[in-house]
Design a protein around this motif. Structure first.
Motif, mmCIF file in Angstrom:
data_model
loop_
_atom_site.group_PDB
_atom_site.id
_atom_site.type_symbol
_atom_site.label_atom_id
_atom_site.label_comp_id
_atom_site.label_asym_id
_atom_site.label_seq_id
_atom_site.Cartn_x
_atom_site.Cartn_y
_atom_site.Cartn_z
ATOM 1 N N GLN A 210 0.823 -1.205 0.000
ATOM 2 C CA GLN A 210 0.000 0.000 0.000
ATOM 3 C C GLN A 210 0.858 1.257 0.000
ATOM 4 O O GLN A 210 0.331 2.355 -0.193
ATOM 5 N N ASN A 211 2.140 1.101 0.207
ATOM 6 C CA ASN A 211 3.040 2.248 0.266
ATOM 7 C C ASN A 211 3.318 2.757 -1.139
ATOM 8 O O ASN A 211 3.778 2.015 -2.007
ATOM 9 N N ILE A 212 3.075 4.030 -1.355
ATOM 10 C CA ILE A 212 3.244 4.616 -2.687
ATOM 11 C C ILE A 212 4.709 4.695 -3.087
ATOM 12 O O ILE A 212 5.029 4.893 -4.270
ATOM 13 N N SER A 213 5.619 4.522 -2.144
ATOM 14 C CA SER A 213 7.039 4.536 -2.481
ATOM 15 C C SER A 213 7.399 3.406 -3.432
ATOM 16 O O SER A 213 8.313 3.546 -4.248
ATOM 17 N N LEU A 214 6.700 2.276 -3.337
ATOM 18 C CA LEU A 214 6.931 1.186 -4.285
ATOM 19 C C LEU A 214 6.591 1.637 -5.700
ATOM 20 O O LEU A 214 7.313 1.325 -6.657
ATOM 21 N N GLU A 215 5.506 2.359 -5.841
ATOM 22 C CA GLU A 215 5.098 2.875 -7.153
ATOM 23 C C GLU A 215 6.125 3.858 -7.684
ATOM 24 O O GLU A 215 6.507 3.808 -8.870
ATOM 25 N N LYS A 216 6.607 4.755 -6.850
ATOM 26 C CA LYS A 216 7.569 5.766 -7.289
ATOM 27 C C LYS A 216 8.898 5.129 -7.675
ATOM 28 O O LYS A 216 9.495 5.477 -8.702
ATOM 29 N N THR A 602 -2.618 -0.564 12.694
ATOM 30 C CA THR A 602 -2.091 -1.812 13.230
ATOM 31 C C THR A 602 -1.704 -2.778 12.137
ATOM 32 O O THR A 602 -0.988 -3.728 12.385
ATOM 33 N N LYS A 603 -2.198 -2.552 10.931
ATOM 34 C CA LYS A 603 -1.889 -3.452 9.828
ATOM 35 C C LYS A 603 -0.651 -2.963 9.075
ATOM 36 O O LYS A 603 -0.396 -1.777 8.991
ATOM 37 N N SER A 604 0.072 -3.895 8.491
ATOM 38 C CA SER A 604 1.220 -3.540 7.674
ATOM 39 C C SER A 604 0.756 -3.049 6.319
ATOM 40 O O SER A 604 -0.336 -3.350 5.870
ATOM 41 N N ALA A 605 1.627 -2.318 5.649
ATOM 42 C CA ALA A 605 1.295 -1.805 4.325
ATOM 43 C C ALA A 605 1.487 -2.843 3.246
ATOM 44 O O ALA A 605 1.237 -2.581 2.090
ATOM 45 N N THR A 606 1.911 -4.021 3.597
ATOM 46 C CA THR A 606 2.182 -5.040 2.598
ATOM 47 C C THR A 606 1.068 -6.063 2.556
ATOM 48 O O THR A 606 0.563 -6.482 3.577
ATOM 49 N N TYR A 607 0.714 -6.461 1.345
ATOM 50 C CA TYR A 607 -0.381 -7.401 1.139
ATOM 51 C C TYR A 607 0.102 -8.506 0.225
ATOM 52 O O TYR A 607 0.806 -8.258 -0.746
ATOM 53 N N CYS A 608 -0.231 -9.729 0.550
ATOM 54 C CA CYS A 608 0.333 -10.861 -0.183
ATOM 55 C C CYS A 608 -0.565 -11.353 -1.296
ATOM 56 O O CYS A 608 -0.276 -12.369 -1.917
ATOM 57 N N GLY A 609 -1.681 -10.701 -1.552
ATOM 58 C CA GLY A 609 -2.487 -11.028 -2.719
ATOM 59 C C GLY A 609 -3.025 -12.440 -2.734
ATOM 60 O O GLY A 609 -2.955 -13.135 -3.734
ATOM 61 N N GLY A 610 -3.554 -12.922 -1.607
ATOM 62 C CA GLY A 610 -4.142 -14.244 -1.588
ATOM 63 C C GLY A 610 -3.155 -15.356 -1.335
ATOM 64 O O GLY A 610 -3.469 -16.521 -1.517
ATOM 65 N N LEU A 611 -1.944 -14.990 -0.907
ATOM 66 C CA LEU A 611 -0.930 -15.998 -0.613
ATOM 67 C C LEU A 611 -0.495 -15.872 0.839
ATOM 68 O O LEU A 611 0.550 -15.317 1.141
ATOM 69 N N PRO A 612 -1.295 -16.331 1.803
ATOM 70 C CA PRO A 612 -0.936 -16.172 3.209
ATOM 71 C C PRO A 612 0.340 -16.904 3.545
ATOM 72 O O PRO A 612 0.561 -18.035 3.136
ATOM 73 N N LYS A 613 1.188 -16.215 4.338
ATOM 74 C CA LYS A 613 2.425 -16.787 4.853
ATOM 75 C C LYS A 613 3.369 -17.247 3.746
ATOM 76 O O LYS A 613 4.155 -18.156 3.938
ATOM 77 N N LEU A 641 13.279 -4.308 4.424
ATOM 78 C CA LEU A 641 12.311 -3.824 3.454
ATOM 79 C C LEU A 641 11.564 -2.595 3.923
ATOM 80 O O LEU A 641 10.541 -2.260 3.369
ATOM 81 N N SER A 642 12.015 -1.983 4.997
ATOM 82 C CA SER A 642 11.329 -0.780 5.449
ATOM 83 C C SER A 642 11.441 0.272 4.372
ATOM 84 O O SER A 642 12.499 0.498 3.810
ATOM 85 N N TRP A 643 10.299 0.926 4.096
ATOM 86 C CA TRP A 643 10.220 1.818 2.955
ATOM 87 C C TRP A 643 10.346 3.263 3.373
ATOM 88 O O TRP A 643 10.130 3.623 4.500
ATOM 89 N N GLY A 644 10.626 4.105 2.394
ATOM 90 C CA GLY A 644 10.546 5.530 2.595
ATOM 91 C C GLY A 644 11.811 6.213 2.165
ATOM 92 O O GLY A 644 12.804 5.608 1.804
ATOM 93 N N LEU A 645 11.781 7.531 2.216
ATOM 94 C CA LEU A 645 12.950 8.304 1.870
ATOM 95 C C LEU A 645 13.958 8.253 2.998
ATOM 96 O O LEU A 645 13.653 7.914 4.120
#
Length: 680
Positions: A210-216, A602-613, A641-645
């Motif tokens: 969900q982090n826009i830094s991946l897109e950039k 409380t949730k992380s910005a990362t999503y596994c797209g239907g692939l738990p664990k 993998l912590s994101w950001g500038l």
């Protein structure tokens, strides 16, 4: 549409309008490059499909105790791992298919290595952005539907950029819009619900955040890739074409360096610091190769000083490719870089070093020191060719002694022949190069030229040849990284109607707009205005009618009557207020709220797209692992993998899995252990 449009001659769904598509984008181009990119997209889909099936089989293996079922699942898992290995090899083949990127008019040029574009999935901005506009800015999100559509069209167009400067401008435009989008909508204390999915350029493994830094970051990678493709396509038979190609590869290296320095700890391995460092060296090496071709374009004079100069220029190209090759064979880069790339860098190292030795041998064998020659100048040129003179002889002694000169020249000729032979043997490993005859002809011609020179200077008697020393590399112009100005291109904020970005941003919290009725009292409104845009209320009289209706010190005026005031200064707002009569006028104001009390997500910005664990997707474990820390098998470690500038806090708490590297193809293999810490 906000961008320049060009006719495409047909109508379709996507980033088009009335049969037109965005400048710099051609989704209908049936070129070899576009077909290759389509194959890459299909392979990525196959990879994620197999990974999902494997994840389900692993979960079933953990859940069942039936031995018969377990045996069947283990067998299925072996099939999935084999399929994934096969798909990885096919993806490597696509990364090795450099022929489609070369200039079609080239007939006798060594192929170059471009970067392929990263693939992504569609993103629907519509619902999340409209909800955020309504909730955060208290405006009707449907009023911004056109801007949202423009944003989605722009992103879709960036998936098929043209291989020219217009395509680069298109990517830069979207990259600049992302900076506005991040400030407007991506709050550090909440998730917007937009998932960005990008596939690793080398492994095909998807990363979803969900982090826009991946897109950039991914957009920067594609900008660098597009620059490399433009450089590869350039006309190498003209000076203008070579100069454009040099600039393109230097810009590609500059964008990759900007990506490496700006976005730290990237979640995709193709954008990791080690991989980016290798790619920067590769782009600069190819720029240096073009510089050598530019120098040799008018031809090489068979003259002593010119030959020594060309020898050092060729040695410089060989040295840069040697550094590229050394970085490619380091773990874990060697397990992810296509074998073709490593082989080609090794081939070019031998080829250009052999050319350097050939030029030196020609200078020593074909040119003797005569009384009319500048003795001091030749001595200086020869002394700058080596770190240590052969056999401890002085440069002047070698120049004056015909036998020494001949012996050293033949030693360089031998090294040239050996290097060309090694390059030809390396060339036989390039199974992915379709136009093998062109490169083979170049290598064979170079070897034949050295052998001919050797035959011309062959002695009848046996001679104990010495080993020629290495040649010091030197160049008139070294390839340097160039950060293109397109990275910081100025664009118009699509959502500028929301107000000045310095005030109306996602990190600020606002009250809902309040309507205040202003009435004159002794020709005074009861307050003054301050600020740039928008204006603020100050020096509010607590006894004035406006204060009684709820106006507060520090409120921002966003409208006077039916006129929006977010972009109006003090003088413009005063003009609207000076005509207030006894009946008064309505103004709308908003108050800035304290955002420090807003809870962190409380949730992380990362999503596994239907692939738990499934850590191959670079995802976090599910909530049940957090509730039961004893059952977790992944040791806590500092986030990679912590994101950001740089110098900013990140909202991601990921850890990069360490791959298990072995197997017959020397590629990452898929482990057969079925615990949740299995890494792929």
């Amino acid at each position: 549409m906000t961008d320049t449009l060009m006719s495409n001659g047909c109508t379709t769904n996507g980033p088009v309008e009335n049969g037109y598509f965005k400048k710099g984008c051609n989704p209908f181009a049936q070129t070899g490059r576009s077909q290759l990119q389509n194959k890459r997209a299909l392979l990525n889909q196959e990879i994620i499909k197999k990974m999902r099936m494997r994840a389900g089989a692993e979960n079933l293996l953990k859940a069942t105790s039936n031995n018969k079922v377990r045996e069947q699942v283990v067998l299925e898992l072996s099939y999935f791992n084999s399929d994934l290995q096969r798909l990885m090899i096919q993806l490597e083949g696509l990364n090795s298919s450099v022929d489609v990127y070369q200039n079609v008019q080239e007939t006798a040029s060594i192929p170059l290595i471009p970067l392929g574009l990263k693939e992504t999935k569609d993103v629907d901005f519509s619902v999340p952005l409209k909800d955020f506009i309504l909730e955060h800015y208290s405006e009707d999100g449907s009023n911004f539907q056109d801007q949202i559509d423009d944003l989605m069209d722009l992103r879709q167009a960036c998936r098929t950029p043209s291989r020219n400067p217009s395509g680069v401008d298109l990517l830069a435009n979207y990259f600049s819009q992302l900076s506005f989008l991040e400030t407007r909508f991506f709050s550090p204390t909440r998730q917007l619900g937009i998932f960005f999915t990008w596939y690793d350029s080398f492994t095909g493994i998807p990363v979803c955040q969900q982090n826009i830094s991946l897109e950039k970051a991914s957009m920067l990678f594609n900008m660098a890739a597009l620059h490399s493709q433009i450089g590869t396509r350039a006309d190498r038979q003209t000076q203008a074409g070579l100069e454009d190609a040099i600039a393109a590869f230097q810009k590609s290296a500059g964008v990759l360096h900007f990506l490496k320095e700006t976005f730290t700890h990237t979640p995709s391995y193709d954008m990791s610091p080690a991989m980016l460092s290798m790619l920067i060296r590769l782009m600069l090496a190819q720029a240096q190769e073009y510089m050598f071709e530019l120098i040799t374009l008018p031809g090489i004079r068979n003259e002593f000083f010119s030959l020594l100069k060309m020898a050092q220029e060729a040695a410089k190209v060989g040295e840069t490719y040697s550094q590229v090759h050394q970085s490619m064979i380091q773990t874990p880069i060697k397990n992810n870089v296509p074998f073709f790339w490593t082989t080609m860098s090794h081939l070019k190292t031998n080829h250009y070093n052999s050319l350097a030795h050939y030029f030196v041998s020609t200078a020593l064998l074909d040119h003797q020191l005569t009384p009319s020659d500048d003795e001091d100048k030749q001595e200086k040129a020869l002394s700058q060719l080596y770190d240590a003179m052969p056999e401890g002889r002085s440069p002047l002694d070698i120049l004056k002694n015909k036998d020494d000169r001949r012996r050293i020249g033949k030693a360089h000729l031998q090294r040239s022949i050996m290097g060309h032979e090694e390059a030809i043997r390396t060339h036989s490993c390039l199974r992915h190069l379709k136009e093998r005859d062109i490169l083979s002809d170049i290598l064979q011609a170079s070897l034949k030229r050295s052998l001919t020179k050797f035959e011309q200077n062959k002695d009848d008697e046996f001679t104990d040849y010495m080993l020629a020393p290495d040649i010091i590399s030197k160049t008139e112009k070294k390839a340097e990284m160039e950060i293109p100005a397109a990275i910081k291109v100025k664009v118009t904020d699509l959502f500028h109607r929301l107000g000045p970005l310095s005030v109306f941003s996602a990190k600020q919290r606002w009250s809902a707009p309040r309507t205040i009725r202003l009435r004159l009292q002794d020709r005074d409104l009861g307050f003054t205005l301050k600020g740039d845009v928008p204006v603020q209320i100050q020096s509010l009289d607590p006894l004035c009618p406006a204060a009684a209706e709820g106006l507060r010190e520090g409120d921002y005026i966003v409208a006077v009557g039916d006129t929006e005031c977010k972009w109006l200064g003090v003088s413009d707002v005063m003009k609207l207020l000076k005509d207030v009569d006894e009946e008064g006028v309505n103004i709308r104001v908003v108050s800035m709220m304290d955002s420090s009390s807003q809870p962190m997500p409380t949730k992380s910005a990362t999503y596994c797209g239907g692939l738990p664990k499934t850590y191959s997707m670079i995802c976090l474990a599910h909530d049940e692992d957090d509730k039961n820390p004893k059952s977790r098998k992944v040791a806590k470690k500092p986030s990679f993998l912590s994101w950001g500038l740089k110098n900013k806090n990140s909202s991601s708490t990921l850890s990069l899995p360490t791959a298990d590297f072995n197997g017959p193809w020397n590629r990452p293999t898929y482990p057969t252990s079925y615990d949740e810490s299995a890494l792929y």
